[in-house]
Design a protein around this motif. Sequence first.
Motif, short mmCIF file in Angstrom:
data_model
loop_
_atom_site.label_atom_id
_atom_site.label_comp_id
_atom_site.label_asym_id
_atom_site.label_seq_id
_atom_site.Cartn_x
_atom_site.Cartn_y
_atom_site.Cartn_z
N ARG A 39 0.73 -1.19 0.00
CA ARG A 39 0.10 0.01 -0.16
C ARG A 39 0.84 1.17 -0.10
O ARG A 39 0.64 2.26 -0.73
CB ARG A 39 -0.86 -0.16 1.22
N GLU A 40 2.08 1.17 0.72
CA GLU A 40 2.66 2.36 0.87
C GLU A 40 3.67 2.73 -0.13
O GLU A 40 3.82 3.94 -0.79
CB GLU A 40 3.70 2.34 2.23
N LEU A 41 4.31 1.45 -0.86
CA LEU A 41 5.18 1.92 -1.98
C LEU A 41 4.41 1.71 -3.29
O LEU A 41 4.92 2.57 -4.20
CB LEU A 41 6.51 0.70 -1.89
N LEU A 42 3.49 1.05 -3.44
CA LEU A 42 2.66 0.96 -4.81
C LEU A 42 1.66 2.15 -4.98
O LEU A 42 1.88 2.95 -5.80
CB LEU A 42 2.19 -0.32 -4.98
N GLY A 43 0.77 2.17 -3.72
CA GLY A 43 -0.23 3.03 -3.74
C GLY A 43 -1.33 2.91 -4.75
O GLY A 43 -1.18 1.93 -5.64
N PRO A 44 -2.16 3.84 -4.89
CA PRO A 44 -3.39 3.57 -5.75
C PRO A 44 -3.16 3.99 -7.15
O PRO A 44 -2.28 4.58 -7.37
CB PRO A 44 -4.48 4.79 -5.28
N GLY A 45 -3.80 3.37 -8.20
CA GLY A 45 -3.33 3.59 -9.54
C GLY A 45 -4.61 2.95 -10.40
O GLY A 45 -5.44 2.25 -9.79
N ALA A 46 -4.32 3.12 -11.74
CA ALA A 46 -5.12 2.32 -12.45
C ALA A 46 -4.14 1.29 -13.64
O ALA A 46 -3.07 1.75 -13.81
CB ALA A 46 -5.87 3.52 -13.20
N GLY A 47 -4.96 0.72 -14.29
CA GLY A 47 -4.29 -0.09 -15.49
C GLY A 47 -3.72 -1.35 -14.79
O GLY A 47 -3.69 -1.51 -13.63
N PRO A 48 -2.94 -2.16 -15.91
CA PRO A 48 -2.45 -3.49 -15.11
C PRO A 48 -1.26 -3.47 -14.34
O PRO A 48 -0.59 -2.06 -14.45
CB PRO A 48 -2.23 -4.09 -16.78
N CYS A 49 -1.09 -4.39 -13.16
CA CYS A 49 -0.36 -4.39 -12.80
C CYS A 49 0.45 -5.71 -12.80
O CYS A 49 -0.18 -6.85 -12.36
CB CYS A 49 -0.30 -4.22 -11.43
N LEU A 50 1.54 -5.95 -13.33
CA LEU A 50 2.19 -7.10 -13.59
C LEU A 50 2.88 -7.87 -12.25
O LEU A 50 3.89 -7.17 -11.55
CB LEU A 50 3.28 -7.27 -14.52
N GLU A 51 2.48 -9.01 -11.72
CA GLU A 51 3.13 -9.55 -10.58
C GLU A 51 3.98 -10.80 -11.02
O GLU A 51 3.63 -11.83 -11.56
CB GLU A 51 2.13 -10.23 -9.72
N VAL A 52 5.32 -10.63 -10.71
CA VAL A 52 6.36 -11.49 -11.41
C VAL A 52 6.40 -12.53 -10.43
O VAL A 52 6.76 -12.20 -9.27
CB VAL A 52 7.69 -10.88 -11.64
N GLY A 53 6.34 -13.77 -10.89
CA GLY A 53 6.21 -14.80 -9.72
C GLY A 53 5.22 -14.84 -8.85
O GLY A 53 5.35 -14.64 -7.64
N CYS A 54 3.96 -14.79 -9.37
CA CYS A 54 2.56 -14.37 -8.88
C CYS A 54 2.37 -15.67 -8.07
O CYS A 54 1.37 -15.48 -7.10
CB CYS A 54 1.57 -14.14 -9.70
N GLY A 55 3.08 -17.12 -8.33
CA GLY A 55 2.53 -18.16 -7.44
C GLY A 55 1.05 -18.36 -7.36
O GLY A 55 0.50 -18.68 -8.45
N THR A 56 0.32 -18.61 -6.28
CA THR A 56 -1.18 -18.84 -6.32
C THR A 56 -1.88 -17.70 -6.39
O THR A 56 -3.06 -17.73 -6.24
CB THR A 56 -1.31 -19.57 -4.89
N GLY A 57 -1.38 -16.37 -6.55
CA GLY A 57 -2.19 -15.22 -6.77
C GLY A 57 -2.69 -14.73 -5.52
O GLY A 57 -3.57 -13.98 -5.54
N ALA A 58 -1.87 -15.02 -4.16
CA ALA A 58 -2.51 -14.53 -3.23
C ALA A 58 -2.44 -12.93 -2.87
O ALA A 58 -3.20 -12.42 -2.05
CB ALA A 58 -1.43 -15.01 -1.93
#
Length: 223
Positions: A39-58
């Motif tokens: 929350r602190e470092l990414l913060g609110p936004g719009a559009g796609p957010c790619l998770e590298v090594g997403c695992g089970t999508g937790a």
Amino acid sequence: MEQVMTGAAYDEIADWYETEFIPAQSAPDDPLGIHDALRELLGPGAGPCLEVGCGTGAYAGAVRRLGRTPVGVDLSAGMLRHAAGRLPVVRGDATRLPFADAAVPAVIAMMVHTDMPGYPAVLREVRRVLAPGGVFVHVGVHPCFCGAFADRSDPAVTVIRPGYRERGFSRDSWTSRGVRDKVGAMHFPLAELLGAFVAAGLTADGFAEGGGPTPITFSVRAR
């Protein structure tokens, strides 16, 4: 080869990870500070957010709560079997991301850099796929206080033994209830980890530490 081995190792533990490990780590008070850092470092936004090594999508829900659209990539087919119901996913190697140059406004890597022996190459790929003005957030175990050299069996005291300066892979772990004794972990000393951000062309502009009494997580925001 190491990337393939890691994917196969997670295939073997995917069901345990989904049904036992993740629920045990998902305490509402966020004891490791993972969600606070996101929350602190990414913060609110719009559009796609790619998770590298997403695992089970937790972490897909946390990304959505920030207004962003999660998309995941992971090497393990077993983990993606659980992730597919939480976010759009693609199977791929993080050192060769299946995305075009400057394609996404945000990328995150959540507690995965120790699973990636080629993490410096992953950071170069992150830099390649980030759109101009995009943001990358790395949340990982703290390289100074977590690893084969760190004994955390006493919750009140972390004992640091020789080995912090040694970059490399190990299956040693202070607990048999976690992931590392099952799949191992790659250790990068802090200076080497941050140096890999610089070498990839990423500029860090935010940091966070979480967990205690000795920090367990170390997070970086870079652009």
